[in-house]
Structure formats: C-alpha cells, structure tokens
Write a protein that holds these residues in place. Structure first.
Motif, PDB file in Angstrom:
ATOM      1  N   UNK A 184      -3.541  -4.382  50.718  1.00 36.24           N
ATOM      2  CA  UNK A 184      -4.151  -3.358  49.864  1.00 36.24           C
ATOM      3  C   UNK A 184      -3.140  -2.838  48.847  1.00 36.24           C
ATOM      4  N   UNK A 185      -1.920  -2.612  49.306  1.00 38.19           N
ATOM      5  CA  UNK A 185      -0.860  -2.135  48.417  1.00 38.19           C
ATOM      6  C   UNK A 185      -0.550  -3.180  47.345  1.00 38.19           C
ATOM      7  N   UNK A 186      -0.467  -4.438  47.738  1.00 35.54           N
ATOM      8  CA  UNK A 186      -0.224  -5.518  46.785  1.00 35.54           C
ATOM      9  C   UNK A 186      -1.328  -5.569  45.738  1.00 35.54           C
ATOM     10  N   UNK A 187      -2.559  -5.489  46.170  1.00 33.95           N
ATOM     11  CA  UNK A 187      -3.694  -5.532  45.247  1.00 33.95           C
ATOM     12  C   UNK A 187      -3.652  -4.346  44.281  1.00 33.95           C
TER      13      UNK A 187
ATOM     14  N   UNK B 293      -0.835  -4.905  41.737  1.00 31.63           N
ATOM     15  CA  UNK B 293      -1.211  -5.908  40.735  1.00 31.63           C
ATOM     16  C   UNK B 293      -2.207  -5.329  39.735  1.00 31.63           C
ATOM     17  N   UNK B 294      -3.183  -4.603  40.226  1.00 25.92           N
ATOM     18  CA  UNK B 294      -4.169  -3.988  39.334  1.00 25.92           C
ATOM     19  C   UNK B 294      -3.518  -2.950  38.431  1.00 25.92           C
TER      20      UNK B 294
ATOM     21  N   UNK C  31      -1.572  -1.405  33.061  1.00 27.21           N
ATOM     22  CA  UNK C  31      -0.496  -0.983  32.166  1.00 27.21           C
ATOM     23  C   UNK C  31      -0.332  -1.963  31.005  1.00 27.21           C
ATOM     24  N   UNK C  32      -0.398  -3.245  31.300  1.00 22.49           N
ATOM     25  CA  UNK C  32      -0.289  -4.256  30.247  1.00 22.49           C
ATOM     26  C   UNK C  32      -1.463  -4.167  29.276  1.00 22.49           C
ATOM     27  N   UNK C  33      -2.652  -3.933  29.806  1.00 20.28           N
ATOM     28  CA  UNK C  33      -3.844  -3.815  28.951  1.00 20.28           C
ATOM     29  C   UNK C  33      -3.683  -2.648  27.985  1.00 20.28           C
ATOM     30  N   UNK C  34      -3.275  -1.479  28.497  1.00 14.01           N
ATOM     31  CA  UNK C  34      -3.120  -0.310  27.641  1.00 14.01           C
ATOM     32  C   UNK C  34      -1.954  -0.479  26.675  1.00 14.01           C
ATOM     33  N   UNK C  35      -0.906  -1.162  27.092  1.00 11.12           N
ATOM     34  CA  UNK C  35       0.216  -1.436  26.193  1.00 11.12           C
ATOM     35  C   UNK C  35      -0.226  -2.337  25.044  1.00 11.12           C
ATOM     36  N   UNK C  36      -1.047  -3.319  25.342  1.00 10.65           N
ATOM     37  CA  UNK C  36      -1.563  -4.210  24.301  1.00 10.65           C
ATOM     38  C   UNK C  36      -2.432  -3.441  23.316  1.00 10.65           C
ATOM     39  N   UNK C  37      -3.244  -2.532  23.815  1.00  8.55           N
ATOM     40  CA  UNK C  37      -4.086  -1.707  22.937  1.00  8.55           C
ATOM     41  C   UNK C  37      -3.207  -0.882  21.999  1.00  8.55           C
ATOM     42  N   UNK C  38      -2.154  -0.295  22.539  1.00  8.50           N
ATOM     43  CA  UNK C  38      -1.255   0.510  21.719  1.00  8.50           C
ATOM     44  C   UNK C  38      -0.524  -0.364  20.695  1.00  8.50           C
ATOM     45  N   UNK C  39      -0.103  -1.544  21.113  1.00 10.84           N
ATOM     46  CA  UNK C  39       0.556  -2.463  20.184  1.00 10.84           C
ATOM     47  C   UNK C  39      -0.386  -2.906  19.064  1.00 10.84           C
ATOM     48  N   UNK C  40      -1.649  -3.090  19.389  1.00  6.63           N
ATOM     49  CA  UNK C  40      -2.619  -3.438  18.347  1.00  6.63           C
ATOM     50  C   UNK C  40      -2.705  -2.327  17.304  1.00  6.63           C
ATOM     51  N   UNK C  41      -2.686  -1.095  17.755  1.00  4.09           N
ATOM     52  CA  UNK C  41      -2.719   0.048  16.841  1.00  4.09           C
ATOM     53  C   UNK C  41      -1.469   0.057  15.960  1.00  4.09           C
TER      54      UNK C  41
ATOM     55  N   UNK D 265      -6.213 -11.697  37.992  1.00  9.73           N
ATOM     56  CA  UNK D 265      -6.652 -12.838  38.803  1.00  9.73           C
ATOM     57  C   UNK D 265      -5.973 -12.863  40.155  1.00  9.73           C
ATOM     58  N   UNK D 266      -4.672 -12.578  40.170  1.00  7.38           N
ATOM     59  CA  UNK D 266      -3.957 -12.526  41.444  1.00  7.38           C
ATOM     60  C   UNK D 266      -4.525 -11.422  42.341  1.00  7.38           C
ATOM     61  N   UNK D 267      -4.861 -10.278  41.754  1.00 15.81           N
ATOM     62  CA  UNK D 267      -5.449  -9.187  42.527  1.00 15.81           C
ATOM     63  C   UNK D 267      -6.762  -9.631  43.161  1.00 15.81           C
ATOM     64  N   UNK D 268      -7.552 -10.392  42.418  1.00 10.85           N
ATOM     65  CA  UNK D 268      -8.812 -10.909  42.973  1.00 10.85           C
ATOM     66  C   UNK D 268      -8.553 -11.933  44.074  1.00 10.85           C
ATOM     67  N   UNK D 269      -7.494 -12.718  43.935  1.00 11.98           N
ATOM     68  CA  UNK D 269      -7.137 -13.672  44.989  1.00 11.98           C
ATOM     69  C   UNK D 269      -6.713 -12.938  46.259  1.00 11.98           C
ATOM     70  N   UNK D 270      -6.013 -11.826  46.103  1.00 15.72           N
ATOM     71  CA  UNK D 270      -5.648 -11.017  47.274  1.00 15.72           C
ATOM     72  C   UNK D 270      -6.924 -10.513  47.941  1.00 15.72           C
TER      73      UNK D 270
END
Length: 80
Positions: free
Chosen positions: A8-11, A14-15, A20-30, A63-68
């Motif tokens: 559970x902790x690993x999942x 990962x999530x 964090x990467x998703x929000x960082x990408x959004x900020x970088x797009x701006x 994807x890794x989180x879903x595999x967990x």
C-alpha cells in the motif's frame, strides 16, 4: 486479495510521485508558453521537452502503481 502495508505504501508513493510529475509538467507548460510569448523559443522548446519527459515518466509510474494494485509487483512487509 488485499495489499499488505508495504505494498500500500509503495502504491501511494508511486501515485504521489506520478502526481508530482503531472503537476510539474503543467507548470512547465505554462512557463514554456510565457517564454514563447517573450520570444524565447529556444528555452520554450527546452521546457516542452522536459514536459514530455515528465509526462512519460508520470505514465510509467502510474502504470507501476496499477501493477502493484494487481499484485504483479509486490513488496514484502518491512521488518524493523
């Protein structure tokens, strides 16, 4: 089948990093758009390339989180 505490902790980890990467990408797009509007196309393109890397890695981590969750990846319970 339920995930053990370590899984559970690993999942969650990962999530969290994927988010964090998703929000960082959004900020970088701006930022890239601001750079482009300022006439700095070289740096805007560099920021967009970073966005692509972040988005790719976000997808892999999600994807890794879903595999967990599917128990394709597991972690044994930590012992301290």
């Amino acid at each position: 089948m339920w995930l053990n505490e370590s899984e559970q902790e690993l999942r969650r980890d990962l999530q969290s990093v994927a988010s964090d990467l998703r929000w960082s990408a959004v900020e970088l797009l701006r930022i890239a758009e601001q750079l482009r509007q300022a006439g700095n196309d070289v740096d805007a393109q560099a920021a967009l390339r970073l966005c692509e890397v972040f988005q790719s890695n976000e997808g892999r981590l999600a994807g890794y989180a879903e595999e967990v969750k599917a128990r394709a990846i597991s972690r044994t319970t930590k012992t301290h």
